[in-house]
Design a protein around this motif. Structure first.
Motif, PDB file in Angstrom:
ATOM      1  N   ALA A 153       6.556 -29.246  21.122  1.00 46.57           N
ATOM      2  CA  ALA A 153       6.732 -30.696  21.013  1.00 46.57           C
ATOM      3  C   ALA A 153       5.830 -31.291  19.933  1.00 46.57           C
ATOM      4  N   ALA A 154       4.582 -30.847  19.865  1.00 42.90           N
ATOM      5  CA  ALA A 154       3.669 -31.372  18.843  1.00 42.90           C
ATOM      6  C   ALA A 154       4.101 -30.959  17.444  1.00 42.90           C
ATOM      7  N   ALA A 157       7.049 -33.134  16.567  1.00 37.99           N
ATOM      8  CA  ALA A 157       6.590 -34.484  16.245  1.00 37.99           C
ATOM      9  C   ALA A 157       5.955 -34.522  14.861  1.00 37.99           C
ATOM     10  N   ARG A 397      -0.975 -37.804  24.714  1.00 37.10           N
ATOM     11  CA  ARG A 397      -0.007 -38.077  23.662  1.00 37.10           C
ATOM     12  C   ARG A 397       0.952 -36.899  23.470  1.00 37.10           C
ATOM     13  N   VAL A 398       0.391 -35.688  23.460  1.00 35.36           N
ATOM     14  CA  VAL A 398       1.237 -34.510  23.284  1.00 35.36           C
ATOM     15  C   VAL A 398       2.205 -34.361  24.454  1.00 35.36           C
ATOM     16  N   PHE A 401       5.112 -36.367  23.884  1.00 32.73           N
ATOM     17  CA  PHE A 401       6.093 -35.713  23.009  1.00 32.73           C
ATOM     18  C   PHE A 401       6.953 -34.726  23.812  1.00 32.73           C
ATOM     19  N   GLU A 404       9.536 -36.727  25.476  1.00 37.25           N
ATOM     20  CA  GLU A 404      10.478 -37.296  24.516  1.00 37.25           C
ATOM     21  C   GLU A 404      11.493 -36.271  24.040  1.00 37.25           C
TER      22      GLU A 404
END
Length: 424
Positions: A153-154, A157, A397-398, A401, A404
Motif C-alpha cells: 500500500a505504501a 501510494a 497513515r500507512v 493506505f 484505501e
C-alpha cells in the motif's frame, strides 16, 4: 460502453513487484497505470510468511541470490519504515541436524557479507526463551519481518504521489497486439492504449501472458502458514537444515506465524487447503519451540509461489505430494527472478517478470523498469533505493493506505490497523 484511456506503460498485477514497477517508472517520469483484478496484495505477496530475508537461508546454495537479499534487506530497512520490523533472526541446529551444514551456511553467509555470528546456545535461549533443550548450535543473522499489506500500500501510494494511476478491482480482460507489438489492453471494460505492458502477476503470469498469445510456463507451489497464539518469540527462527516443511517461525504481535509447505498445484486459484499441511507445519516447528504444539491456532492461510518452470526444471525439482513434501526440492535455493522480453515471441513491448521473492521485489522492479525505459527511450536513473516510501514512519497513515487500496491480507492481519507502533 467501452471508453479509451492512454498511458505509456500498463502494469498488470498489484503485488509487491507490480507496485514496485509502477513506483520506479513513475519516479523516472513515465506515465504509468497499474491495474489489479482485486485489492492490492491479494495474491502471493499478502499470503507469504513475511520474512525480510538476510540471505542466510540461501547463502551456501546461491551466492548471488544471497548477496541480492542482504543488499535489499538493508535498503528496505532504510526506506520502508513501519512496513518492516527489525527483529533479527536465528538459525538453530538440533541434535539430529547435520553439523557440516551449519558450518557451510555460516561460512557462506560471511563470505557474501551477511553479518552472521555463531552464538552460544544459552544466548539463543535468552533471545527465544521457549527453545527446545535439543538445540546444539545457534547462529544470529539480520533477518526481519515484512508487513506485506503495508509495504504494498505504501509503495502504491508513493507511485501515485509521482503520477501513477492505481486501479483496483479492475481485471485485464484482453491484451491487444498489432503488427508484432503490444498496443494496450481491455481493463474492466475500458480500452487502455499503452506503448508497453508489464505482466507482474506472479503465479498467474501464464494466464496473463496467454491473453497476448504468449506462453509463459509457471510451476506454482502452494505453501501453508499457521498463525498461533504465542507471546515473546522475538526474532525470526529458522531450522538450520536443508529447507523443508515447518522450518521457520515469524514473530508477530501476540502470535507466531509458522511455515511452510511446498506442493505443486495446477491452478493458483483452485487448490485444496489440506489439514495434513497444517499438522506438519505445527509438528515440525514444535521441534524448535515445543510450546507451539499446544498453542491455539488463530489462523491458517495458503500462498502460491510464482516459480518459473524452466528454472525449476533446470534445478530438477519434481512434483510433490503429501508423501514426499518434506524433501524441500522447490525451496533449496534462492528464488531468482527472470525478466522475459516477448519481442522474440512476436509481441514487442510486452514483458513478464516472474520468480523472485518479497525481499527482492524492489530490485526486480528496477530491472524491469530499466528494460521498459530502454524501449521507450527514457534516460533516467532508478531512485527507488534512496527515497523513503510516502508515510513510511507513520503507521496510522500507512494503514489508511491499506484500507484505501483494499490491501488487507492474512500475512499481517494481526498487525495492520492496530495502535500506532504495534508490531514494530
Amino acid at each position: 460502453m467501452e471508453t479509451s484511456d492512454d498511458t505509456e506503460v500498463l502494469v498488470v498485477g498489484g503485488g509487491a513487484t507490480g507496485v514496485g514497477v509502477a513506483r520506479d517508472l513513475a519516479m523516472r517520469g513515465v506515465d504509468v497505470t497499474l491495474t489489479e483484478r482485486g485489492g492490492l496484495s491479494a495474491g502471493t505477496t499478502g499470503r507469504s510468511h513475511g520474512v525480510l530475508h538476510s540471505g542466510a537461508r540461501y547463502a551456501e546454495a546461491d551466492r548471488a541470490g544471497a548477496e541480492e537479499c542482504i543488499a535489499e534487506n538493508e535498503t528496505l530497512r532504510e526506506i520502508a519504515g513501519v512496513c518492516v520490523a527489525d527483529t533479527g533472526g536465528y538459525f538453530v541446529s538440533l541434535s539430529d541436524d547435520d553439523e557440516a551444514y551449519f558450518e557451510r551456511k555460516l561460512a557462506a553467509a560471511r563470505e557474501v557479507g551477511i553479518d552472521a555470528e555463531e552464538v552460544s546456545v544459552e544466548a539463543a535461549r535468552e533471545a527465544v526463551p521457549g527453545l527446545t533443550d535439543d538445540v546444539t548450535r545457534a547462529m544470529r543473522v539480520p533477518d526481519g519481518v515484512v508487513y506485506p499489506s503495508r509495504l504494498v500500500a505504501a509503495t502504491a501510494a508513493d507511485a501515485r504521489e509521482h503520477g501513477a494511476e492505481i486501479r483496483t478491482h479492475a481485471p485485464v480482460e484482453e491484451i491487444h497486439t498489432a503488427d508484432g507489438r503490444v498496443t494496450g489492453a481491455t481493463v474492466d471494460g475500458d480500452r487502455v492504449d499503452a506503448d508497453a505492458v508489464v505482466n507482474a502477476t506472479g503465479a498467474w503470469a501464464g494466464e496473463c501472458a496467454a491473453l497476448a498469445g504468449v506462453d509463459v510456463a509457471m510451476r506454482p507451489t502452494k505453501g501453508a502458514m499457521v498463525g498461533v497464539d504465542y507471546e515473546g518469540l522475538g526474532p525470526v527462527l529458522n531450522r538450520c537444515r536443508d529447507p523443508a516443511d515447518g522450518d521457520i517461525a515469524v514473530p508477530h504481535r501476540g502470535r507466531a506465524v509458522l511455515g511452510t509447505t511446498s506442493v505443486v498445484v495446477d491452478d493458483p486459484d483452485e487448490y485444496d487447503e489440506e489439514s495434513w499441511e497444517v499438522e506438519r507445519v505445527v509438528d515440525e516447528c514444535a521441534e524448535m519451540v515445543p510450546a507451539f504444539a499446544d498453542a491455539e491456532i488463530r489462523s491458517t492461510y495458503w500462498g502460491v509461489r510464482p516459480l518459473y518452470e524452466p528454472d525449476e526444471t533446470h534445478r530438477g525439482a519434481g512434483s510433490r505430494s503429501a508423501d514426499d513434501a518434506a524433501t524441500g526440492d522447490e525451496r533449496g535455493i534462492s528464488r531468482e527472478f527472470a525478466l522475459l522480453d516477448h519481442d522474440p515471441d512476436g509481441v514487442a513491448g510486452f514483458y513478464s517478470i516472474v520468480g523472485g521473492k518479497l525481499t527482492t521485489h524492489r530490485v526486480m522492479a528496477e530491472a524491469t523498469a530499466d528494460r521498459v525505459c530502454e524501449r521507450l527511450g527514457v534516460d533516467a536513473d532508478c531512485r527507488t533505493a534512496d527515497a523513503p516510501l510516502v508515510g513510511a514512519d507513520d503507521a496510522e497513515r500507512v494503514d489508511g493506505f491499506v484500507d484505501e487500496f483494499d490491501a488487507r491480507s492474512p500475512a499481517d492481519a494481526d498487525v495492520v490497523g492496530g495502535e500506532p507502533g504495534d508490531g514494530e
